[in-house]
Design a protein around this motif. Sequence first.
Motif, short mmCIF file in Angstrom:
data_model
loop_
_atom_site.label_atom_id
_atom_site.label_comp_id
_atom_site.label_asym_id
_atom_site.label_seq_id
_atom_site.Cartn_x
_atom_site.Cartn_y
_atom_site.Cartn_z
N ALA A 112 -4.80 16.74 -2.79
CA ALA A 112 -5.03 17.09 -4.20
C ALA A 112 -5.80 15.96 -4.90
CB ALA A 112 -3.69 17.32 -4.90
N LEU A 113 -5.46 14.72 -4.58
CA LEU A 113 -6.18 13.59 -5.18
C LEU A 113 -7.63 13.56 -4.70
CD1 LEU A 113 -3.50 10.74 -5.06
CD2 LEU A 113 -4.65 11.58 -7.12
N LYS A 114 -7.82 13.88 -3.41
CA LYS A 114 -9.15 13.82 -2.82
C LYS A 114 -10.09 14.81 -3.50
CE LYS A 114 -11.34 12.60 1.38
NZ LYS A 114 -11.80 11.26 1.19
N SER A 115 -9.53 15.94 -3.95
CA SER A 115 -10.41 16.90 -4.62
C SER A 115 -10.85 16.38 -5.99
CB SER A 115 -9.75 18.28 -4.72
OG SER A 115 -8.58 18.15 -5.50
N ARG A 116 -10.03 15.52 -6.58
CA ARG A 116 -10.41 14.93 -7.87
C ARG A 116 -11.19 13.62 -7.71
NH1 ARG A 116 -5.17 13.83 -10.54
NH2 ARG A 116 -6.43 12.98 -12.22
N PHE A 117 -10.82 12.86 -6.66
CA PHE A 117 -11.47 11.56 -6.41
C PHE A 117 -11.97 11.55 -4.96
CE2 PHE A 117 -7.83 10.94 -9.30
CZ PHE A 117 -8.47 10.46 -10.44
N VAL B 217 -2.53 4.83 1.27
CA VAL B 217 -3.71 4.66 0.40
C VAL B 217 -3.81 3.17 0.03
CG1 VAL B 217 -4.77 5.34 -1.80
CG2 VAL B 217 -3.35 6.97 -0.55
N PRO B 218 -5.00 2.56 0.18
CA PRO B 218 -5.10 1.13 -0.18
C PRO B 218 -4.89 0.91 -1.67
CG PRO B 218 -7.05 1.86 1.03
CD PRO B 218 -6.27 3.10 0.68
N ALA B 219 -3.85 0.18 -2.00
CA ALA B 219 -3.55 -0.08 -3.42
C ALA B 219 -4.70 -0.85 -4.07
CB ALA B 219 -2.25 -0.88 -3.52
N ASN C 62 0.86 -1.18 0.00
CA ASN C 62 0.00 0.00 0.00
C ASN C 62 0.90 1.23 0.00
OD1 ASN C 62 -2.56 -1.25 0.03
ND2 ASN C 62 -2.39 -1.66 2.22
N PRO C 63 0.74 2.12 -0.98
CA PRO C 63 1.66 3.27 -1.06
C PRO C 63 1.40 4.30 0.04
CG PRO C 63 -0.04 3.43 -2.74
CD PRO C 63 -0.24 2.10 -2.07
N GLU C 64 2.47 4.92 0.49
CA GLU C 64 2.33 6.04 1.44
C GLU C 64 2.73 7.31 0.70
OE1 GLU C 64 3.26 4.54 5.79
OE2 GLU C 64 4.68 3.66 4.40
N ILE C 65 1.82 8.28 0.71
CA ILE C 65 2.08 9.50 -0.07
C ILE C 65 2.01 10.73 0.85
CG2 ILE C 65 1.27 8.50 -2.27
CD1 ILE C 65 -1.38 10.00 -1.89
N ASN D 86 -13.85 9.90 -3.13
CA ASN D 86 -13.98 8.66 -2.34
C ASN D 86 -12.66 7.97 -2.02
OD1 ASN D 86 -16.75 8.91 -2.38
ND2 ASN D 86 -16.91 7.84 -4.36
N ILE D 87 -11.57 8.56 -2.42
CA ILE D 87 -10.28 7.85 -2.23
C ILE D 87 -10.02 7.65 -0.73
CG2 ILE D 87 -8.89 9.98 -2.33
CD1 ILE D 87 -6.69 8.34 -3.75
N PRO D 88 -9.85 6.40 -0.30
CA PRO D 88 -9.57 6.18 1.12
C PRO D 88 -8.13 6.51 1.46
CG PRO D 88 -10.09 4.08 -0.01
CD PRO D 88 -9.89 5.12 -1.07
N GLY D 89 -7.87 6.82 2.70
CA GLY D 89 -6.49 7.11 3.12
C GLY D 89 -6.41 7.09 4.63
N TYR D 90 -5.27 6.65 5.17
CA TYR D 90 -5.09 6.56 6.61
C TYR D 90 -3.78 7.23 6.98
CZ TYR D 90 -8.19 2.78 5.27
OH TYR D 90 -9.21 2.07 4.68
#
Length: 338
Positions: free
Chosen positions: A252-257, A272-274, A242-245, A259-263
Motif C-alpha cells: 500500500a505504501l509502495k503505491s503511494r511512494f 524498510v530502511p528507517a 529499521n522497522p519491519e512491516i 521509491n520506498i525501499p524494502g527487503y
Amino acid sequence: MHIQEYISLKPYTTFGIEATARYFVEVDSLESLRQVLAEPAFAATEKLILGGGSNVLLTKDFDGLVIRMAITGISVSAEDELYTYVRAGAGVVWHELVLESLEKGLSGLENLSLIPGSVGASPMQNIGAYGVEIKDVFHSLEAIDRQTGELRIFSHQECQFGYRESVFKHELKNQFVIVAVTFKLSKTPHYQISYGDIQKTLEARGVTELSSKAISEAVIEIRRSKLPDPAELGNAGSFFKNPEIPAGQYEALKSRFPNIPGYLTTPGQIKVPAGWLIEQAGWKGYREGSVGVHAKQALVLVNYGQGTGPEIKALSEKVQASVLEKYGIQLSAEVNFI
Ligand code: FAD
Ligand code: EPU
C-alpha cells in the motif's frame, strides 16, 4: 573496590552528554564484580552496567551505581578441525577482538569491523552490520546473576537472538552481567559480501583475491564514509531500528511512494530502511541548537557538543511523529534510554 562519587559520565558515552553518576566503579575481574554486587551498602542502589557507552542516551543524572566493565583478555578456549573458539572478556574493545581474529587468520567477524563498544554488550542487541550478526558466530556467554552472584552459561538458543534483540533486553532485562563471550570462528573462509556497497568498494580498492582482511578494510572504509566518528561528533550509531512491516502495508505504501525501499526478512514481513523514511520526511542534516540529524546518514542523531539528553530525546520524538504521520510507521529506538 574503588567506588568514586559524583563522576561526570560525559567521557563514558559516545553521545558525549553531560550527566553525573552518584557512584561509579570499574570492575576488572569476576571477583571484583561479585564483590560490588554483594556490597550491603549498595544492596538497594539502582545499578547501571556500562561498556563503551556507545548505545545509551543519558537523559538525566544517574542517582545510582554505574558499574563499568573492564574485564579484559582474549584466549582460544577450544579448537576442532573447522573452528577455533575464541573467548573474550566483557571489557575487551569489540574492534580489538575483530583485529585479533584477523591476525589469527580466522573468519567470521570481518563484516563487524569498527563497531564501537565492548564485547560484553555485543550479545545484548545481537550487533550486526553488512549482512552478519553476532548470532552467526556466537557460541556461548558467561554471565553473573545480579542477585545471587552465581555464574551462568548461556547457549546460543538461550540468548534468543533476533534483529537487534536478545533475551537480555526482555525476560532477563537487568538480571545478568555478561562477563565473557565465546565466538566460534571459522578456520576456512566463509565470506559474506552480498550486502550493500561491499562488492563495489572491494572493486574500487582493486581487490582481486578475497580475504577477511580485505573485507574488513572495505567495511571500515564504508563505515567511515557514512557514520560520524564519536571522537569528533557525539552519536550512538543508528538511533532507531529499521522497522519491519507486514507485506500488505508495504504494498500500500509502495503505491503511494514508488521509491520506498524494502527487503523481505521473515515471510510476509518487509524491512524498510528507517534512514530512507527519515530522509524523505525532510530531516537529513536538520540541526536544532546543539543536536541534529546527521547529514550523511539520517538514522544517526548527533550531539554537536553541548547537546543534552532531553534535547536528543525531544528531537527523536519529533522524528518519530513525522514518520508516523507521513508513512503510518512507528519507529522504535535502538538506543537504550537511561
Ligand atoms: P553500552 O552502550 O555501554 O551498553 C549498551 C547496553 O548494554 C546498556 O543497556 C548496558 O546496560 C548494557 N550492557 C553493556 N555491557 C553489558 C554487560 N557486560 N552485561 C550486561 N549488560 C551490559 N550497533 C550495531 O549493532 N551495528 C552497527 O553497525 C553499529 N554501528 C555503530 C556506529 C557508531 C558510530 C556507534 C556510536 C554505535 C554503533 N552501534 C552499532 C551501536 C553500538 O556500537 C553497539 O550497540 C555496541 O554493542 C554497544 O556496546 P557498548 O559496550 O558501548 O554498550
Ligand atoms: N538510507 C537513506 N538515507 C539515509 C540513510 C539510509 O535513504 O540517510 C537508505 C538507503 O536506501 C540505503 C538504506 O537506507 O540503501 C540502508 O542504509 P545503510 O546501508 O546505511 O544501513 P542502515 O539500514 O541505515 C543498518 C544498521 C547499521 C549497520 C548498517 C550496515 C540498523 C538500525 N542499522 O543501517 O547499524 O551498520 O545497516 O549493515 O539496523 C547501528 O545499529 O547502530 C548501526 C549503525
